[in-house]
Write a protein that holds these residues in place. Structure first.
Motif, PDB file in Angstrom:
ATOM      1  N   MET A   1       0.848  -1.161   0.000  1.00  0.00           N
ATOM      2  CA  MET A   1       0.000   0.000   0.000  1.00  0.00           C
ATOM      3  C   MET A   1       0.898   1.230   0.000  1.00  0.00           C
ATOM      4  O   MET A   1       1.928   1.256   0.660  1.00  0.00           O
ATOM      5  N   LYS A   2       0.479   2.248  -0.735  1.00  0.00           N
ATOM      6  CA  LYS A   2       1.260   3.478  -0.814  1.00  0.00           C
ATOM      7  C   LYS A   2       0.293   4.654  -0.718  1.00  0.00           C
ATOM      8  O   LYS A   2      -0.703   4.698  -1.424  1.00  0.00           O
ATOM      9  N   LYS A   3       0.580   5.599   0.156  1.00  0.00           N
ATOM     10  CA  LYS A   3      -0.251   6.783   0.357  1.00  0.00           C
ATOM     11  C   LYS A   3       0.623   8.014   0.398  1.00  0.00           C
ATOM     12  O   LYS A   3       1.756   7.971   0.871  1.00  0.00           O
ATOM     13  N   THR A   4       0.085   9.143  -0.071  1.00  0.00           N
ATOM     14  CA  THR A   4       0.779  10.422  -0.019  1.00  0.00           C
ATOM     15  C   THR A   4       0.016  11.342   0.917  1.00  0.00           C
ATOM     16  O   THR A   4      -1.205  11.437   0.844  1.00  0.00           O
ATOM     17  N   ILE A   5       0.760  12.015   1.786  1.00  0.00           N
ATOM     18  CA  ILE A   5       0.174  12.944   2.748  1.00  0.00           C
ATOM     19  C   ILE A   5       0.747  14.329   2.469  1.00  0.00           C
ATOM     20  O   ILE A   5       1.963  14.470   2.277  1.00  0.00           O
ATOM     21  N   ARG A   6      -0.122  15.327   2.457  1.00  0.00           N
ATOM     22  CA  ARG A   6       0.329  16.713   2.287  1.00  0.00           C
ATOM     23  C   ARG A   6       0.310  17.389   3.642  1.00  0.00           C
ATOM     24  O   ARG A   6      -0.699  17.406   4.327  1.00  0.00           O
ATOM     25  N   VAL A   7       1.443  17.970   3.999  1.00  0.00           N
ATOM     26  CA  VAL A   7       1.571  18.696   5.261  1.00  0.00           C
ATOM     27  C   VAL A   7       1.710  20.179   4.918  1.00  0.00           C
ATOM     28  O   VAL A   7       2.619  20.567   4.177  1.00  0.00           O
ATOM     29  N   HIS A   8       0.784  21.006   5.435  1.00  0.00           N
ATOM     30  CA  HIS A   8       0.833  22.453   5.221  1.00  0.00           C
ATOM     31  C   HIS A   8       1.542  23.082   6.420  1.00  0.00           C
ATOM     32  O   HIS A   8       1.189  22.826   7.560  1.00  0.00           O
ATOM     33  N   THR A   9       2.553  23.898   6.108  1.00  0.00           N
ATOM     34  CA  THR A   9       3.342  24.524   7.170  1.00  0.00           C
ATOM     35  C   THR A   9       3.228  26.043   7.091  1.00  0.00           C
ATOM     36  O   THR A   9       2.714  26.589   6.111  1.00  0.00           O
ATOM     37  N   ASP A  10       3.762  26.719   8.098  1.00  0.00           N
ATOM     38  CA  ASP A  10       3.806  28.181   8.071  1.00  0.00           C
ATOM     39  C   ASP A  10       5.166  28.685   7.561  1.00  0.00           C
ATOM     40  O   ASP A  10       5.457  29.872   7.629  1.00  0.00           O
ATOM     41  N   ASP A  11       5.980  27.791   7.047  1.00  0.00           N
ATOM     42  CA  ASP A  11       7.276  28.155   6.474  1.00  0.00           C
ATOM     43  C   ASP A  11       7.047  28.601   5.026  1.00  0.00           C
ATOM     44  O   ASP A  11       6.642  27.799   4.188  1.00  0.00           O
ATOM     45  N   PRO A  12       7.299  29.876   4.689  1.00  0.00           N
ATOM     46  CA  PRO A  12       7.050  30.343   3.320  1.00  0.00           C
ATOM     47  C   PRO A  12       7.861  29.600   2.253  1.00  0.00           C
ATOM     48  O   PRO A  12       7.411  29.455   1.127  1.00  0.00           O
ATOM     49  N   LYS A  13       9.033  29.106   2.606  1.00  0.00           N
ATOM     50  CA  LYS A  13       9.864  28.389   1.636  1.00  0.00           C
ATOM     51  C   LYS A  13       9.377  26.956   1.422  1.00  0.00           C
ATOM     52  O   LYS A  13       9.672  26.349   0.397  1.00  0.00           O
ATOM     53  N   ASN A  14       8.697  26.411   2.400  1.00  0.00           N
ATOM     54  CA  ASN A  14       8.176  25.032   2.329  1.00  0.00           C
ATOM     55  C   ASN A  14       6.726  25.028   2.816  1.00  0.00           C
ATOM     56  O   ASN A  14       6.400  24.392   3.802  1.00  0.00           O
ATOM     57  N   ALA A  15       5.876  25.721   2.076  1.00  0.00           N
ATOM     58  CA  ALA A  15       4.467  25.847   2.493  1.00  0.00           C
ATOM     59  C   ALA A  15       3.763  24.486   2.510  1.00  0.00           C
ATOM     60  O   ALA A  15       2.931  24.229   3.375  1.00  0.00           O
ATOM     61  N   GLU A  18       5.171  17.101   0.837  1.00  0.00           N
ATOM     62  CA  GLU A  18       4.507  15.836   0.555  1.00  0.00           C
ATOM     63  C   GLU A  18       5.318  14.693   1.145  1.00  0.00           C
ATOM     64  O   GLU A  18       6.523  14.585   0.908  1.00  0.00           O
ATOM     65  N   LEU A  19       4.655  13.875   1.921  1.00  0.00           N
ATOM     66  CA  LEU A  19       5.274  12.693   2.518  1.00  0.00           C
ATOM     67  C   LEU A  19       4.644  11.456   1.898  1.00  0.00           C
ATOM     68  O   LEU A  19       3.438  11.399   1.709  1.00  0.00           O
ATOM     69  N   GLN A  20       5.475  10.470   1.599  1.00  0.00           N
ATOM     70  CA  GLN A  20       4.948   9.232   1.049  1.00  0.00           C
ATOM     71  C   GLN A  20       5.138   8.118   2.068  1.00  0.00           C
ATOM     72  O   GLN A  20       6.227   7.935   2.606  1.00  0.00           O
ATOM     73  N   LEU A  21       4.053   7.420   2.322  1.00  0.00           N
ATOM     74  CA  LEU A  21       4.078   6.274   3.226  1.00  0.00           C
ATOM     75  C   LEU A  21       3.875   5.019   2.398  1.00  0.00           C
ATOM     76  O   LEU A  21       3.014   4.970   1.524  1.00  0.00           O
ATOM     77  N   LYS A  22       4.657   4.020   2.693  1.00  0.00           N
ATOM     78  CA  LYS A  22       4.564   2.772   1.958  1.00  0.00           C
ATOM     79  C   LYS A  22       4.713   1.628   2.949  1.00  0.00           C
ATOM     80  O   LYS A  22       5.540   1.698   3.858  1.00  0.00           O
ATOM     81  N   GLY A  23       3.870   0.617   2.797  1.00  0.00           N
ATOM     82  CA  GLY A  23       3.973  -0.527   3.690  1.00  0.00           C
ATOM     83  C   GLY A  23       3.117  -1.683   3.220  1.00  0.00           C
ATOM     84  O   GLY A  23       2.250  -1.531   2.362  1.00  0.00           O
ATOM     85  N   LYS A  24       3.385  -2.807   3.798  1.00  0.00           N
ATOM     86  CA  LYS A  24       2.628  -4.003   3.465  1.00  0.00           C
ATOM     87  C   LYS A  24       1.503  -4.155   4.489  1.00  0.00           C
ATOM     88  O   LYS A  24       1.733  -4.075   5.694  1.00  0.00           O
ATOM     89  N   VAL A  25       0.292  -4.371   4.003  1.00  0.00           N
ATOM     90  CA  VAL A  25      -0.859  -4.558   4.876  1.00  0.00           C
ATOM     91  C   VAL A  25      -1.118  -6.056   4.991  1.00  0.00           C
ATOM     92  O   VAL A  25      -1.335  -6.737   3.984  1.00  0.00           O
ATOM     93  N   GLN A  26      -1.068  -6.541   6.205  1.00  0.00           N
ATOM     94  CA  GLN A  26      -1.291  -7.965   6.459  1.00  0.00           C
ATOM     95  C   GLN A  26      -2.781  -8.200   6.701  1.00  0.00           C
ATOM     96  O   GLN A  26      -3.374  -7.552   7.556  1.00  0.00           O
ATOM     97  N   LEU A  27      -3.367  -9.089   5.942  1.00  0.00           N
ATOM     98  CA  LEU A  27      -4.769  -9.456   6.125  1.00  0.00           C
ATOM     99  C   LEU A  27      -4.906 -10.167   7.464  1.00  0.00           C
ATOM    100  O   LEU A  27      -4.167 -11.105   7.758  1.00  0.00           O
TER     101      LEU A  27
END
Length: 155
Positions: A1-15, A18-27
């Motif tokens: 499974m792969k998901k992308t998360i957007r983090v909004h910051t108050d840093d003008p240079k890095n407003a 995007e973080l990517q999470l990847k992992g195996k989901v065990q049934l």
């Protein structure tokens, strides 16, 4: 499974970062069917059996099965084996003796504290004999309303 998360910051240079999470989901378990439908007529036995097969490396044990309300059906759990794997057969039997519908949940507790309880939805509809194939009766559509002409013509 792969998901992308957007983090909004108050840093003008890095407003936005995007973080990517990847992992195996065990049934955790194979549940077939994943919900119970108890539909039938008054006087007949209405039941369904659910097969639960643990998919964890060390098979879990089912400790308890509870219904949220438990008014309209009974349930019985038996341990079994399917293709050399530990499994469970959960049989749910209607006990409603009047016509109508119901909805409930079965909550299955296992010996795995790192996993949430298994939830199985139970719904049922008990009908009078002779009504099982009847179509719902709907009223005849109303005649379209035709606007009437004004009593006097405009001048």
């Amino acid at each position: 499974m792969k998901k992308t998360i957007r983090v909004h910051t108050d840093d003008p240079k890095n407003a936005v970062i995007e973080l990517q999470l990847k992992g195996k989901v065990q049934l955790f378990a194979t549940i077939e069917p994943n919900r119970v439908n108890l539909n039938g007529t008054l006087g007949e036995t209405i039941s369904q059996t659910v097969t639960i097969i643990p998919e964890t490396e060390v098979p879990f044990k089912i400790l308890q099965v509870n219904a949220m309300k438990g008014l309209d059906f009974t349930h019985d759990l038996k341990e079994t084996e399917i293709e050399g794997k530990k499994a469970y057969k959960l049989t749910v039997v209607n006990k409603k003796e009047t016509e109508g519908r119901y909805y409930d949940k079965l909550i299955i507790l296992t010996d795995r504290s790192d996993h949430q309880p298994i939830i199985i939805i139970v719904s049922g509809e008990v009908r009078k004999p002779g009504t099982e194939n009847a179509e719902p009766v709907s009223p005849a559509p109303a005649e379209p309303e035709v606007p009437s002409a004004p009593a006097t013509a405009p001048k």
